[in-house]
Design an enzyme around this catalytic site. Structure first.
Site, mmCIF file in Angstrom:
data_model
loop_
_atom_site.group_PDB
_atom_site.id
_atom_site.type_symbol
_atom_site.label_atom_id
_atom_site.label_comp_id
_atom_site.label_asym_id
_atom_site.label_seq_id
_atom_site.Cartn_x
_atom_site.Cartn_y
_atom_site.Cartn_z
ATOM 1 N NE ARG A 26 21.910 -53.121 -7.845
ATOM 2 C CZ ARG A 26 22.042 -52.457 -8.957
ATOM 3 N NH1 ARG A 26 21.781 -51.129 -8.710
ATOM 4 N NH2 ARG A 26 22.104 -52.830 -10.236
ATOM 5 C CE LYS B 131 16.231 -46.619 -26.311
ATOM 6 N NZ LYS B 131 17.103 -45.341 -25.619
ATOM 7 N N GLY C 24 18.549 -55.742 -12.580
ATOM 8 C CA GLY C 24 17.594 -54.700 -13.061
ATOM 9 C C GLY C 24 16.306 -55.184 -13.132
ATOM 10 N N GLY D 240 23.495 -54.025 -16.271
ATOM 11 C CA GLY D 240 24.642 -53.750 -17.566
ATOM 12 C C GLY D 240 25.889 -54.560 -17.086
HETATM 13 C C1 3PG Z 1 22.897 -50.035 -12.435
HETATM 14 O O1 3PG Z 1 21.947 -49.958 -11.619
HETATM 15 O O2 3PG Z 1 22.914 -50.550 -13.526
HETATM 16 C C2 3PG Z 1 24.406 -49.673 -11.820
HETATM 17 O O3 3PG Z 1 24.157 -49.190 -10.341
HETATM 18 C C3 3PG Z 1 25.140 -48.775 -12.618
HETATM 19 O O4 3PG Z 1 24.479 -47.479 -12.765
HETATM 20 P P1 3PG Z 1 24.599 -46.592 -13.934
HETATM 21 O O5 3PG Z 1 23.845 -47.327 -15.127
HETATM 22 O O6 3PG Z 1 23.871 -45.527 -13.538
HETATM 23 O O7 3PG Z 1 26.098 -46.315 -14.161
#
Ligand code: 3PG
Ligand code: MG
Length: 377
Positions: free
Chosen positions: A39, A176, A330, A353
């Site tokens: 990142r 989930k 992720g 997300g």
């Molecule tokens: C992530 O790693 O999904 C983003 O940086 C967002 O982080 P958060 O889900 O804590 O808002």
């Protein structure tokens, strides 16, 4: 191309101007060390574009989920050190979430952020699904633009969403169903087939009437899963499961506990932690036929080598696929990195997300904020 969202070129001359750049430097760390700097590296094209044109660049980011107050555990110091090596001269503010104003989108905190700045750039794709102060606030006050990373991510993911090459296969995993129900509902309308593994598969298997032992099960999602299964879409679920027996501990083979393969029904006390080898082979066959693959979420608890085979096999199938392949950020991005397959994937997203929300909604709060900037056309 970004449909009303200004690009770096739309900032005009940045020479001698101060530019605030929102990045997503929410990197994985262990014992204060960064374990994957993807990142940070991903933000470099934007940071150097601005610096080369004479801008004074201040970067800002969140890290983890501190509770609106300073917490040394979530200090950005390790990121600042790495950034100093990769992009000398770029200043980095302290963790935005040390102030409650960040997640609360407090106007006073936005005012603090934009004070003394001449322009704003959002390059935090991974956080652009959050309507937080640093994401949606500054474009009301400063000439603003999407950074190169944000632009690239959105371009790739919207093409996957809006102009899919077919067959389009989406692989979903992770723990989930409740987190992903929205995107699952959107994806069944888009894809030619959905492949489901990971912890979430047990709620689907339970909806089919199978016994899931001690596996992760979201009782309150069983009905939604049943409706999806009855909806007529092609959904591939595991036909065999690798499970850990009573007394076993995830991540600790020395604790004992037998590891065994079962079909779709698990005995009491057994916890399914990976798709079985038969399933991994079936999933690989589906992936091989795809002309477009979107993968989000591991097939099992791959951090524990006893339950990594399913995720590895699927990762290899995605890497081997001659179609266009996208891996959502992720855990699945971490998996392809761990298996050294990242450079055989067409696009490894820096957002988890955020990529799912973009696929589901076709837009993000961070993008609509940029469309409202004073320099937007
Ligand atoms: C992530 O790693 O999904 C983003 O940086 C967002 O982080 P958060 O889900 O804590 O808002
Ligand atoms: Mg390919």
């Amino acid at each position: 191309m970004l449909n009303g969202v200004p690009q770096l070129e739309d900032l005009g001359d940045v020479s001698g101007r101060r530019v605030l750049v929102r990045c997503d430097f929410n990197v994985p760390t262990a014992d204060g060390e960064i374990t994957d700097d993807l990142r940070i590296r991903a933000a470099l094209p934007t940071l150097s574009w601005l610096q080369e044109r004479g801008a004074t660049v201040t970067a800002c980011s969140h890290l983890g989920r501190p509770k609106g107050a300073p917490d040394p555990k979530y200090s950005l110091d390790p990121v600042r050190n790495r950034l100093a090596e990769l992009a000398p001269g770029v200043e980095l503010l302290e963790n935005l979430r040390f102030s409650a104003g960040e997640t609360g989108n407090d106007p006073a905190f936005v005012a603090e952020l934009v004070a003394g700045q001449d322009a704003y750039v959002n390059d935090a794709f991974g956080a652009s699904h959050r309507a937080h102060a640093s994401i949606v606030g500054p474009p009301s006050f400063l000439p603003s633009a999407a950074g190169r990373l944000l632009e690239k991510e959105v371009e790739v993911l919207l093409a996957v969403r809006n102009e899919p090459r077919r067959p389009f296969i989406s692989i979903l995993g992770g723990s989930k169903v409740s987190d992903k129900l929205g995107v699952i509902n959107a994806l069944v309308e888009m894809v030619d087939a959905l492949v489901i593994g990971g912890g979430m598969c047990f709620t689907f298997l339970a909806a089919m009437g199978h016994r899931v032992g001690s596996s992760l099960l979201e009782e309150d999602q069983v009905d939604s899963c049943r409706r999806l299964l009855e909806g007529g879409a092609t959904i591939h679920l595991p036909s065999d499961i690798t499970a850990l027996g009573p007394g076993g501990k995830i991540g600790d083979p020395s604790a004992g506990g037998e590891v065994r393969q079962f079909g779709r029904d698990l005995p009491d006390g057994w916890m399914g932690l990976d798709i079985g080898p038969g399933t991994a082979a079936e999933f690989s066959d589906v992936i091989a036929e795809a002309r477009q693959v979107l993968w989000n979420g591991p097939m099992g608890v791959f951090e524990d080598p006893r339950f990594g085979a399913g995720t590895r096999t699927v990762a290899e199938a995605v890497a081997d696929c001659r179609g266009f392949t996208v891996v959502g950020g992720g855990d699945s991005a971490a998996a392809v990195a761990q298996f050294d397959l990242a450079d055989r994937i067409d696009h490894v997203s820096t957002g988890g997300g955020a990529s799912l929300e973009l696929i589901e909604q076709g837009d993000l709060p961070g993008l609509s904020a940029l469309r409202g900037a004073p320099n937007a056309k």
